[in-house]
Design an enzyme around this catalytic site. Structure first.
Site, PDB file in Angstrom:
ATOM      1  CE1 TYR A 102     -12.706 -17.051 -11.350  1.00 39.91           C
ATOM      2  CE2 TYR A 102     -11.723 -15.285 -10.083  1.00 39.91           C
ATOM      3  CZ  TYR A 102     -11.643 -16.537 -10.637  1.00 39.91           C
ATOM      4  OH  TYR A 102     -10.499 -17.277 -10.456  1.00 39.91           O
ATOM      5  CE  LYS A 146      -7.137 -15.861 -12.299  1.00 38.52           C
ATOM      6  NZ  LYS A 146      -8.320 -15.498 -11.488  1.00 38.52           N
ATOM      7  CG  HIS A 153      -9.225 -18.058 -16.104  1.00 42.93           C
ATOM      8  ND1 HIS A 153     -10.253 -17.292 -15.647  1.00 42.93           N
ATOM      9  CD2 HIS A 153      -9.051 -19.019 -15.157  1.00 42.93           C
ATOM     10  CE1 HIS A 153     -10.687 -17.774 -14.485  1.00 42.93           C
ATOM     11  NE2 HIS A 153      -9.968 -18.823 -14.173  1.00 42.93           N
TER      12      HIS A 153
HETATM   13  N1  LIG Z   1      -7.055 -19.988 -11.811  1.00 40.63           N
HETATM   14  C1  LIG Z   1      -8.103 -20.689 -11.501  1.00 40.63           C
HETATM   15  O1  LIG Z   1      -8.620 -21.488 -12.298  1.00 40.63           O
HETATM   16  C2  LIG Z   1      -8.700 -20.553 -10.146  1.00 40.63           C
HETATM   17  C3  LIG Z   1      -9.562 -21.544  -9.665  1.00 40.63           C
HETATM   18  C4  LIG Z   1     -10.105 -21.374  -8.408  1.00 40.63           C
HETATM   19  C5  LIG Z   1      -9.774 -20.255  -7.638  1.00 40.63           C
HETATM   20  N2  LIG Z   1      -8.946 -19.308  -8.149  1.00 40.63           N
HETATM   21  C6  LIG Z   1      -8.626 -18.080  -7.387  1.00 40.63           C
HETATM   22  O2  LIG Z   1      -8.182 -18.448  -6.128  1.00 40.63           O
HETATM   23  C7  LIG Z   1      -8.931 -17.727  -5.146  1.00 40.63           C
HETATM   24  C8  LIG Z   1      -8.894 -18.476  -3.872  1.00 40.63           C
HETATM   25  O3  LIG Z   1     -10.016 -19.367  -3.768  1.00 40.63           O
HETATM   26  P1  LIG Z   1      -9.916 -20.708  -3.083  1.00 40.63           P
HETATM   27  O4  LIG Z   1     -11.212 -21.395  -3.066  1.00 40.63           O
HETATM   28  O5  LIG Z   1      -8.813 -21.347  -3.777  1.00 40.63           O
HETATM   29  O6  LIG Z   1      -9.551 -20.207  -1.607  1.00 40.63           O
HETATM   30  P2  LIG Z   1      -9.298 -21.010  -0.321  1.00 40.63           P
HETATM   31  O7  LIG Z   1      -8.947 -19.945   0.666  1.00 40.63           O
HETATM   32  O8  LIG Z   1      -8.450 -22.219  -0.501  1.00 40.63           O
HETATM   33  O9  LIG Z   1     -10.739 -21.591   0.034  1.00 40.63           O
HETATM   34  C9  LIG Z   1     -11.827 -20.772   0.309  1.00 40.63           C
HETATM   35  C10 LIG Z   1     -12.701 -21.558   1.251  1.00 40.63           C
HETATM   36  O10 LIG Z   1     -12.014 -21.667   2.490  1.00 40.63           O
HETATM   37  C11 LIG Z   1     -12.812 -21.171   3.530  1.00 40.63           C
HETATM   38  N3  LIG Z   1     -11.965 -20.348   4.415  1.00 40.63           N
HETATM   39  C12 LIG Z   1     -11.353 -19.192   4.146  1.00 40.63           C
HETATM   40  N4  LIG Z   1     -10.663 -18.758   5.211  1.00 40.63           N
HETATM   41  C13 LIG Z   1     -10.852 -19.684   6.179  1.00 40.63           C
HETATM   42  C14 LIG Z   1     -10.404 -19.803   7.502  1.00 40.63           C
HETATM   43  N5  LIG Z   1      -9.623 -18.879   8.058  1.00 40.63           N
HETATM   44  N6  LIG Z   1     -10.780 -20.898   8.211  1.00 40.63           N
HETATM   45  C15 LIG Z   1     -11.593 -21.838   7.679  1.00 40.63           C
HETATM   46  N7  LIG Z   1     -12.048 -21.784   6.423  1.00 40.63           N
HETATM   47  C16 LIG Z   1     -11.678 -20.708   5.675  1.00 40.63           C
HETATM   48  C17 LIG Z   1     -13.882 -20.336   2.895  1.00 40.63           C
HETATM   49  O11 LIG Z   1     -15.036 -20.497   3.662  1.00 40.63           O
HETATM   50  P3  LIG Z   1     -16.152 -19.342   3.798  1.00 40.63           P
HETATM   51  O12 LIG Z   1     -16.624 -19.065   2.409  1.00 40.63           O
HETATM   52  O13 LIG Z   1     -17.165 -19.971   4.677  1.00 40.63           O
HETATM   53  O14 LIG Z   1     -15.463 -18.167   4.413  1.00 40.63           O
HETATM   54  C18 LIG Z   1     -14.032 -20.953   1.527  1.00 40.63           C
HETATM   55  O15 LIG Z   1     -14.965 -22.033   1.601  1.00 40.63           O
HETATM   56  C19 LIG Z   1     -10.287 -17.558  -5.810  1.00 40.63           C
HETATM   57  O16 LIG Z   1     -11.096 -16.581  -5.215  1.00 40.63           O
HETATM   58  C20 LIG Z   1      -9.826 -17.178  -7.186  1.00 40.63           C
HETATM   59  O17 LIG Z   1      -9.407 -15.823  -7.199  1.00 40.63           O
HETATM   60  C21 LIG Z   1      -8.386 -19.466  -9.374  1.00 40.63           C
END
Ligand SMILES: NC(=O)c1ccc[n+]([C@@H]2O[C@H](COP(=O)([O-])OP(=O)(O)OC[C@H]3O[C@@H](n4cnc5c(N)ncnc54)[C@H](OP(=O)(O)O)[C@@H]3O)[C@@H](O)[C@H]2O)c1
Length: 311
Positions: free
Chosen positions: A57, A85, A118
């Site tokens: 990241y 990771k 990762h």
């Molecule tokens: N292992 C891997 O390969 C991998 C891959 C991807 C992610 N990850 C991890 O997982 C974490 C989670 O990320 P994710 O994208 O999966 O998270 P997520 O919470 O599913 O999605 C984040 C998105 O949801 C929106 N959001 C968050 N809270 C909200 C709410 N209360 N109401 C409406 N929309 C909301 C955010 O918008 P805004 O930005 O506009 O707030 C953002 O666009 C990452 O930061 C990372 O640490 C790991």
């Protein structure tokens, strides 16, 4: 099924004496240094006590800065669970400890609660995180196996360098043989999961083997159309007086997973922590959603399949 009126306090014990992981985790896949610092600070202030980072990241330094400001203000390091990771270019055993140490240094902390591989894909070793040939094809490394890398991870635990180790972006077919051969069993498996990708078989395996299933993209990465706009989720949200995000996060915890979410404002950080158990019929309705969709292709190639856009 986990039932609690306040999910902020729910922690799951990790195998091999690895402490406890708070079920509600804050993910730091955030583009931009300033946005990383402010979102991490807001998450800590709102009450998140589990932070998921990665060398890939490229913002461990900024996450560390925000966390250390919190420690200085009185939050105890022992009360915060920090994960990072190992990236695909560091799978060779001799590269694992240097990569681990470099992450710790960037984060500016003394120990890690959890270190994850990762992805199970080894890329050509080196400083280029996305090595490609001139046709744009990923350069993989056939000179190292996942088990070789895992042995080096086990050695970090043996030597007290981190409390727990695990894997990410892995399917049951790859996890099973690794699990069988591992001397120290994986404590956590982090994969994409939401009602459109329940990963039921993997979850059952994890539960049977005392592995914490850590769901990323519980909101489907916020992509629409997606679970946040699903009519069943919206109807449940209206009925129980919660937002669709709160319903999706509650469903994830109630089915026994920990989760990572990435609210980028203080208001959303508070919203995403303020979740509580859904009534059983609402939980079952979400369980019965039939739509199937994977939002992140990282699991098929090892290359990041989703990069959030900066604002
Ligand atoms: N292992 C891997 O390969 C991998 C891959 C991807 C992610 N990850 C991890 O997982 C974490 C989670 O990320 P994710 O994208 O999966 O998270 P997520 O919470 O599913 O999605 C984040 C998105 O949801 C929106 N959001 C968050 N809270 C909200 C709410 N209360 N109401 C409406 N929309 C909301 C955010 O918008 P805004 O930005 O506009 O707030 C953002 O666009 C990452 O930061 C990372 O640490 C790991």
């Amino acid at each position: 099924m986990i039932e609690s009126s306040d999910f902020r306090t729910v922690r799951i014990p990790l195998n091999h004496g690895g402490g406890h992981i708070p079920v509600l985790g804050f993910g730091t896949l955030i583009p931009g240094a300033a946005a990383t610092i402010s979102a991490t600070r807001d998450a800590l202030e709102a009450g998140f006590r589990h932070f998921d980072c990665a060398e890939r990241y490229r913002n461990e330094k900024e996450v560390g800065e925000a966390l250390r400001a919190g420690f200085k203000a009185g939050i105890a390091r022992e009360d915060v669970f920090v994960t990072t990771k190992l990236w695909n270019t560091n799978h060779r055993p001799e590269r694992v400890e240097p990569a681990f140490k470099a992450s710790l240094e960037r984060l500016g902390i003394e120990y890690l609660d959890l270190y994850l591989i990762h992805t199970p894909f080894a890329f050509q070793p080196g400083d280029e995180q996305d090595p490609r040939d001139r046709n744009g094809n990923v350069l993989y490394d056939s000179g190292v196996t996942l088990l070789d890398t895992w042995r080096a991870m086990e050695s970090l635990v043996d030597r007290g360098k981190c409390r727990a180790i695990g894997l990410s972006d892995i399917g049951l077919d790859t996890l099973l043989p690794l699990y069988e051969s591992a001397r120290i069993k994986p404590a956590v498996v982090q994969v994409e999961s939401h009602p459109y990708l329940p990963e039921t078989e993997l979850l059952a395996f994890c539960k049977a083997k005392d592995i914490v299933f850590l769901a990323f993209a519980p909101l489907g990465h916020g992509i629409t159309p997606g679970p946040l706009e699903d009519p069943v989720v919206s109807a449940v949200a209206a009925r129980v007086g919660k937002t669709p995000a709160q319903v999706l996060l509650a469903w994830a915890v109630q089915r026994g997973t920990a989760l990572l979410t990435t609210p980028r404002t203080a208001a959303r950080a508070r919203e995403n922590l303020n979740i509580s158990a859904l009534p059983e019929d609402a939980f079952d309705e979400i369980d019965r959603i039939q739509t199937r969709q994977r939002f992140n292709a990282v699991v098929t190639t090892g290359s990041p399949g989703f990069i959030p856009q900066g604002r």
